[in-house]
Scaffold this motif. Structure first.
Motif, PDB file in Angstrom:
ATOM      1  N   ASP A 152      27.496  -6.512  -3.631  1.00 53.92           N
ATOM      2  CA  ASP A 152      26.659  -7.437  -4.392  1.00 53.92           C
ATOM      3  C   ASP A 152      26.060  -6.783  -5.631  1.00 53.92           C
ATOM      4  OD1 ASP A 152      27.165  -9.347  -2.463  1.00 53.92           O
ATOM      5  OD2 ASP A 152      25.389  -8.827  -1.282  1.00 53.92           O
ATOM      6  N   ARG A 153      25.735  -5.500  -5.542  1.00 49.21           N
ATOM      7  CA  ARG A 153      25.067  -4.801  -6.644  1.00 49.21           C
ATOM      8  C   ARG A 153      26.008  -3.906  -7.433  1.00 49.21           C
ATOM      9  NH1 ARG A 153      19.712  -2.705  -3.254  1.00 49.21           N
ATOM     10  NH2 ARG A 153      18.973  -4.775  -2.601  1.00 49.21           N
ATOM     11  N   LEU A 154      27.292  -4.133  -7.294  1.00 53.24           N
ATOM     12  CA  LEU A 154      28.284  -3.215  -7.851  1.00 53.24           C
ATOM     13  C   LEU A 154      28.124  -3.030  -9.359  1.00 53.24           C
ATOM     14  CD1 LEU A 154      30.724  -1.589  -6.747  1.00 53.24           C
ATOM     15  CD2 LEU A 154      32.189  -3.429  -7.564  1.00 53.24           C
ATOM     16  N   GLY A 155      27.816  -4.080 -10.067  1.00 48.10           N
ATOM     17  CA  GLY A 155      27.738  -4.006 -11.521  1.00 48.10           C
ATOM     18  C   GLY A 155      26.663  -3.070 -12.036  1.00 48.10           C
ATOM     19  N   GLY A 156      25.694  -2.729 -11.202  1.00 45.58           N
ATOM     20  CA  GLY A 156      24.609  -1.864 -11.642  1.00 45.58           C
ATOM     21  C   GLY A 156      24.836  -0.391 -11.375  1.00 45.58           C
ATOM     22  N   TYR A 157      25.979  -0.036 -10.842  1.00 45.71           N
ATOM     23  CA  TYR A 157      26.249   1.361 -10.495  1.00 45.71           C
ATOM     24  C   TYR A 157      26.967   2.077 -11.637  1.00 45.71           C
ATOM     25  CZ  TYR A 157      25.206  -0.274  -5.758  1.00 45.71           C
ATOM     26  OH  TYR A 157      24.609  -0.823  -4.652  1.00 45.71           O
ATOM     27  N   THR A 158      27.027   3.411 -11.538  1.00 47.53           N
ATOM     28  CA  THR A 158      27.739   4.200 -12.535  1.00 47.53           C
ATOM     29  C   THR A 158      29.244   3.924 -12.450  1.00 47.53           C
ATOM     30  OG1 THR A 158      28.029   6.098 -11.068  1.00 47.53           O
ATOM     31  CG2 THR A 158      26.002   6.011 -12.353  1.00 47.53           C
ATOM     32  N   THR A 159      29.970   4.320 -13.475  1.00 51.12           N
ATOM     33  CA  THR A 159      31.385   3.957 -13.602  1.00 51.12           C
ATOM     34  C   THR A 159      32.201   4.353 -12.377  1.00 51.12           C
ATOM     35  OG1 THR A 159      31.254   4.193 -15.992  1.00 51.12           O
ATOM     36  CG2 THR A 159      33.450   4.252 -15.011  1.00 51.12           C
ATOM     37  N   HIS A 160      32.070   5.590 -11.931  1.00 44.01           N
ATOM     38  CA  HIS A 160      32.903   6.043 -10.818  1.00 44.01           C
ATOM     39  C   HIS A 160      32.431   5.484  -9.489  1.00 44.01           C
ATOM     40  CE1 HIS A 160      35.696   8.740 -12.818  1.00 44.01           C
ATOM     41  NE2 HIS A 160      34.712   9.057 -13.631  1.00 44.01           N
ATOM     42  N   VAL A 161      31.142   5.236  -9.339  1.00 42.41           N
ATOM     43  CA  VAL A 161      30.654   4.639  -8.093  1.00 42.41           C
ATOM     44  C   VAL A 161      31.191   3.220  -7.950  1.00 42.41           C
ATOM     45  CG1 VAL A 161      28.611   3.885  -6.823  1.00 42.41           C
ATOM     46  CG2 VAL A 161      28.594   6.085  -8.008  1.00 42.41           C
ATOM     47  N   ARG A 162      31.118   2.440  -9.011  1.00 49.75           N
ATOM     48  CA  ARG A 162      31.585   1.053  -8.895  1.00 49.75           C
ATOM     49  C   ARG A 162      33.109   0.945  -8.886  1.00 49.75           C
ATOM     50  NH1 ARG A 162      29.410   0.519 -14.374  1.00 49.75           N
ATOM     51  NH2 ARG A 162      31.110   0.285 -15.880  1.00 49.75           N
ATOM     52  N   GLY A 163      33.801   2.005  -9.283  1.00 45.86           N
ATOM     53  CA  GLY A 163      35.261   1.978  -9.258  1.00 45.86           C
ATOM     54  C   GLY A 163      35.859   2.426  -7.940  1.00 45.86           C
ATOM     55  N   HIS A 164      35.013   2.773  -6.966  1.00 42.07           N
ATOM     56  CA  HIS A 164      35.496   3.300  -5.688  1.00 42.07           C
ATOM     57  C   HIS A 164      34.697   2.700  -4.539  1.00 42.07           C
ATOM     58  CE1 HIS A 164      36.864   6.287  -8.615  1.00 42.07           C
ATOM     59  NE2 HIS A 164      37.792   6.634  -7.739  1.00 42.07           N
ATOM     60  N   PRO A 165      35.211   2.807  -3.323  1.00 37.27           N
ATOM     61  CA  PRO A 165      34.418   2.417  -2.147  1.00 37.27           C
ATOM     62  C   PRO A 165      33.208   3.349  -1.983  1.00 37.27           C
ATOM     63  CG  PRO A 165      36.770   2.618  -1.626  1.00 37.27           C
ATOM     64  CD  PRO A 165      36.577   3.231  -2.974  1.00 37.27           C
ATOM     65  N   PRO A 166      32.340   3.090  -1.006  1.00 36.74           N
ATOM     66  CA  PRO A 166      31.089   3.862  -0.903  1.00 36.74           C
ATOM     67  C   PRO A 166      31.232   5.301  -0.421  1.00 36.74           C
ATOM     68  CG  PRO A 166      30.916   1.736   0.245  1.00 36.74           C
ATOM     69  CD  PRO A 166      32.359   1.944  -0.081  1.00 36.74           C
ATOM     70  N   LEU A 167      32.336   5.665   0.236  1.00 37.67           N
ATOM     71  CA  LEU A 167      32.393   6.950   0.934  1.00 37.67           C
ATOM     72  C   LEU A 167      32.243   8.184   0.033  1.00 37.67           C
ATOM     73  CD1 LEU A 167      32.542   8.292   3.642  1.00 37.67           C
ATOM     74  CD2 LEU A 167      35.045   8.102   3.578  1.00 37.67           C
ATOM     75  N   PRO A 168      32.844   8.241  -1.167  1.00 37.76           N
ATOM     76  CA  PRO A 168      32.636   9.444  -1.986  1.00 37.76           C
ATOM     77  C   PRO A 168      31.167   9.706  -2.312  1.00 37.76           C
ATOM     78  CG  PRO A 168      34.439   8.141  -2.857  1.00 37.76           C
ATOM     79  CD  PRO A 168      33.778   7.303  -1.817  1.00 37.76           C
ATOM     80  N   THR A 169      30.449   8.650  -2.654  1.00 40.73           N
ATOM     81  CA  THR A 169      29.022   8.801  -2.967  1.00 40.73           C
ATOM     82  C   THR A 169      28.242   9.208  -1.723  1.00 40.73           C
ATOM     83  OG1 THR A 169      29.294   7.058  -4.621  1.00 40.73           O
ATOM     84  CG2 THR A 169      27.039   7.669  -4.048  1.00 40.73           C
ATOM     85  N   LEU A 170      28.596   8.636  -0.584  1.00 36.90           N
ATOM     86  CA  LEU A 170      27.911   8.998   0.654  1.00 36.90           C
ATOM     87  C   LEU A 170      28.188  10.445   1.049  1.00 36.90           C
ATOM     88  CD1 LEU A 170      28.452   5.778   2.811  1.00 36.90           C
ATOM     89  CD2 LEU A 170      26.299   6.611   1.837  1.00 36.90           C
ATOM     90  N   ALA A 171      29.383  10.950   0.742  1.00 36.53           N
ATOM     91  CA  ALA A 171      29.685  12.356   1.046  1.00 36.53           C
ATOM     92  C   ALA A 171      28.762  13.283   0.258  1.00 36.53           C
ATOM     93  CB  ALA A 171      31.149  12.647   0.729  1.00 36.53           C
ATOM     94  N   LEU A 172      28.537  12.965  -1.015  1.00 39.73           N
ATOM     95  CA  LEU A 172      27.634  13.789  -1.822  1.00 39.73           C
ATOM     96  C   LEU A 172      26.181  13.612  -1.387  1.00 39.73           C
ATOM     97  CD1 LEU A 172      29.162  13.463  -5.404  1.00 39.73           C
ATOM     98  CD2 LEU A 172      29.551  15.215  -3.662  1.00 39.73           C
ATOM     99  N   TRP A 173      25.828  12.406  -0.948  1.00 46.38           N
ATOM    100  CA  TRP A 173      24.471  12.180  -0.418  1.00 46.38           C
ATOM    101  C   TRP A 173      24.261  13.011   0.853  1.00 46.38           C
ATOM    102  CZ3 TRP A 173      23.275   9.986   4.373  1.00 46.38           C
ATOM    103  CH2 TRP A 173      21.912   9.757   4.606  1.00 46.38           C
ATOM    104  N   ALA A 174      25.259  13.055   1.731  1.00 47.73           N
ATOM    105  CA  ALA A 174      25.159  13.854   2.959  1.00 47.73           C
ATOM    106  C   ALA A 174      25.049  15.343   2.627  1.00 47.73           C
ATOM    107  CB  ALA A 174      26.375  13.591   3.851  1.00 47.73           C
ATOM    108  N   LEU A 175      25.773  15.789   1.608  1.00 53.82           N
ATOM    109  CA  LEU A 175      25.678  17.191   1.178  1.00 53.82           C
ATOM    110  C   LEU A 175      24.260  17.489   0.704  1.00 53.82           C
ATOM    111  CD1 LEU A 175      27.561  19.708   0.681  1.00 53.82           C
ATOM    112  CD2 LEU A 175      27.699  18.937  -1.694  1.00 53.82           C
ATOM    113  N   GLU A 176      23.688  16.569  -0.037  1.00 52.95           N
ATOM    114  CA  GLU A 176      22.316  16.733  -0.518  1.00 52.95           C
ATOM    115  C   GLU A 176      21.331  16.753   0.640  1.00 52.95           C
ATOM    116  OE1 GLU A 176      20.614  14.682  -4.300  1.00 52.95           O
ATOM    117  OE2 GLU A 176      20.021  13.418  -2.606  1.00 52.95           O
ATOM    118  N   ARG A 177      21.526  15.875   1.605  1.00 53.66           N
ATOM    119  CA  ARG A 177      20.637  15.822   2.769  1.00 53.66           C
ATOM    120  C   ARG A 177      20.730  17.098   3.599  1.00 53.66           C
ATOM    121  NH1 ARG A 177      16.443  12.749   3.731  1.00 53.66           N
ATOM    122  NH2 ARG A 177      16.969  12.539   5.950  1.00 53.66           N
ATOM    123  N   ALA A 178      21.853  17.782   3.526  1.00 53.66           N
ATOM    124  CA  ALA A 178      22.022  19.044   4.247  1.00 53.66           C
ATOM    125  C   ALA A 178      21.373  20.213   3.516  1.00 53.66           C
ATOM    126  CB  ALA A 178      23.510  19.325   4.455  1.00 53.66           C
ATOM    127  N   GLY A 179      20.709  19.919   2.407  1.00 57.80           N
ATOM    128  CA  GLY A 179      20.026  20.960   1.647  1.00 57.80           C
ATOM    129  C   GLY A 179      20.864  21.579   0.553  1.00 57.80           C
TER     130      GLY A 179
END
Length: 453
Positions: A152-179
């Motif tokens: 629903d909010r795809l249009g407001g995301y950065t170019t690569h986020v909106r051009g792909h499914p959610p998993l790549p962004t979530l992988a980097l979020w998980a890396l960040e959460r791991a410190g």
């Protein structure tokens, strides 16, 4: 009579080898001419105002104002060392040690190429406002809500986020959460994972074609021209996930625990469509592994169950994959970006970029690979394993190219496919010469072209 037959067969084999050699040189010449033609036509289109999205079509890059000279010398030294050492190491090292050496060699080659642009070059591409890290701010407050409302909010995301499914962004979020937050850690993940695919592909080749074929492929896997775009495009991470999933599936045939290996492989392969919508044709490679190795039924069931985990999880969390495809296509069509690129030009230009990714050694080997596959199909005998893997990857590329889904920027998009074509590189007494040609291709691109990845 027997002696005569042996002589005839020997003469026929020598003639066939000569014909294959001539065809290989013709293919290498076509490789060079095709790449030159793609850039010449792209330049003409730019002059006519018909190709404005890319400064150096068919690459999404620009020509450097001044070619790199001294900064590229460390990469030249690494290349020279690997050309000299890799064939001997591939022949002599114990198998597990060879896998580690191949991974380390590929990582050194990749980092040396990227470092020609300075010490910060590895992380710099990920600092761009169009990249995945720039979209993490929208994930942090509530990742579950972000997944549920992703489409629903795809249009407001950065170019690569909106051009792909959610998993790549979530992988980097998980890396960040791991410190391990920040683009430096993200770059380290991408390079470490992407270069590890060398080992995964070698393991797969060993399973389907034998250890000799795998050892022959290792130098070309480690010293590939596509290393220019492994640091640091997220597509290198996609390559690693797909390659290790395929390797685990191949290993399930001879594993002491085939169900566990197959389930783990299926789990990774189930991630692939949620990393990039354009990776579906890459499933031709694991399909080829299944046809070649014929895993036991219980392993296939385990792989199927494993592959359903990630799709089921995302669906339960509110992300429906077909809706994501449709929404991404809508944003693609209304953008001023790659949707405006010429289909006719990039259908041809994309293949020239594939040639840059894989290098002249693969071009030289393609006639031999095609002939081996044709003979196997005509005589209805078993497909040659390494050739079948390369053929499956090439089939996936051709499907994508014909579909028009990928028009431009394929120097990163096709990395997960191109790596499998490297297993078709020519063996034999000229191996170091072809390795040197592969390295020279990458060094030339790095010295002349400034890419955003």
């Amino acid at each position: 009579m027997t002696v005569t037959r042996v002589r005839r067969e020997a003469t026929g084999g020598e003639g066939e080898a000569r014909r294959a050699g001539r065809a290989g040189w013709v293919a290498a010449a076509v490789w060079a001419a095709g790449i030159a033609a793609a850039f010449a036509v792209g330049w003409q289109l730019r002059r006519a105002g018909l190709a404005t999205e890319d400064a150096l079509p068919p690459l999404h890059a620009r020509l450097r104002g001044h070619p790199l000279t001294w900064p590229v010398l460390p990469a030249v030294a690494v290349a020279a060392a690997l050309v000299a050492a890799l064939p001997a190491l591939a022949a002599r090292l114990p198998w597990r040690v060879l896998l580690l050496a191949a991974w380390a060699s590929c990582a050194a080659w990749t980092v040396a190429l990227a470092a020609a642009d300075g010490p910060a070059a590895l992380a710099r591409p990920l600092d761009a406002p169009t990249e995945y890290p720039a979209g993490l701010a929208q994930v942090r407050p509530d990742p579950l809500d972000w997944i549920a409302t992703f489409t629903d909010r795809l249009g407001g995301y950065t170019t690569h986020v909106r051009g792909h499914p959610p998993l790549p962004t979530l992988a980097l979020w998980a890396l960040e959460r791991a410190g391990l937050g920040g683009t430096a850690w993200a770059a380290a993940l991408i390079v470490a994972a992407g270069t590890s695919a060398v080992a995964a592909i070698a393991v797969t080749v060993r399973c389907v074609a034998g250890e000799a074929a795998a050892r022959s492929a290792v130098p070309f896997l480690a010293l590939a021209p596509l290393a220019v775009w492994v640091a640091t495009a997220m597509d290198a991470f996609f390559l690693a996930v797909a390659a290790w999933g395929t390797a685990l599936l191949a290993m399930s045939v001879r594993s002491a625990r085939p169900v566990i290996a197959a389930a783990a492989g299926g789990l990774l392969l189930g991630c692939v469509p949620y990393l990039s919508y354009g990776l579906l044709p890459l499933f031709a490679v694991p399909a080829a592994v299944v046809l070649l190795r014929r895993p036991p039924v219980r392993a296939l069931v385990a792989a199927a169950v494993g592959s359903a985990v990630v799709p089921a999880a995302f669906t339960a969390l509110g992300f429906w994959w077909p809706d994501g495809v449709r929404a991404t296509l809508d944003t693609y069509l209304v953008s001023r970006g790659s949707a405006q690129r010429s289909y006719a030009y990039f259908a041809f230009g994309n293949l020239a970029v594939l040639g840059l990714l894989t290098g002249p050694a693969v071009a030289h080997a393609l006639p031999r690979t095609a002939a081996a596959l044709w003979r196997a199909a005509r005589s209805r005998t078993a497909l040659p394993g390494a050739c079948a893997l390369a053929g499956a990857a090439l089939l996936g590329v051709l499907v994508l190219d014909a579909s028009g889904v990928t028009k431009g920027e394929v120097e990163r998009i096709w990395v997960p496919f191109a790596a499998w074509l490297l297993v078709a590189a020519p063996p034999g007494h000229r191996r170091r010469g072809w390795l040197a040609a592969q390295a020279a291709t990458a060094l030339t691109v790095q010295a002349l072209v400034l890419s955003p990845w």
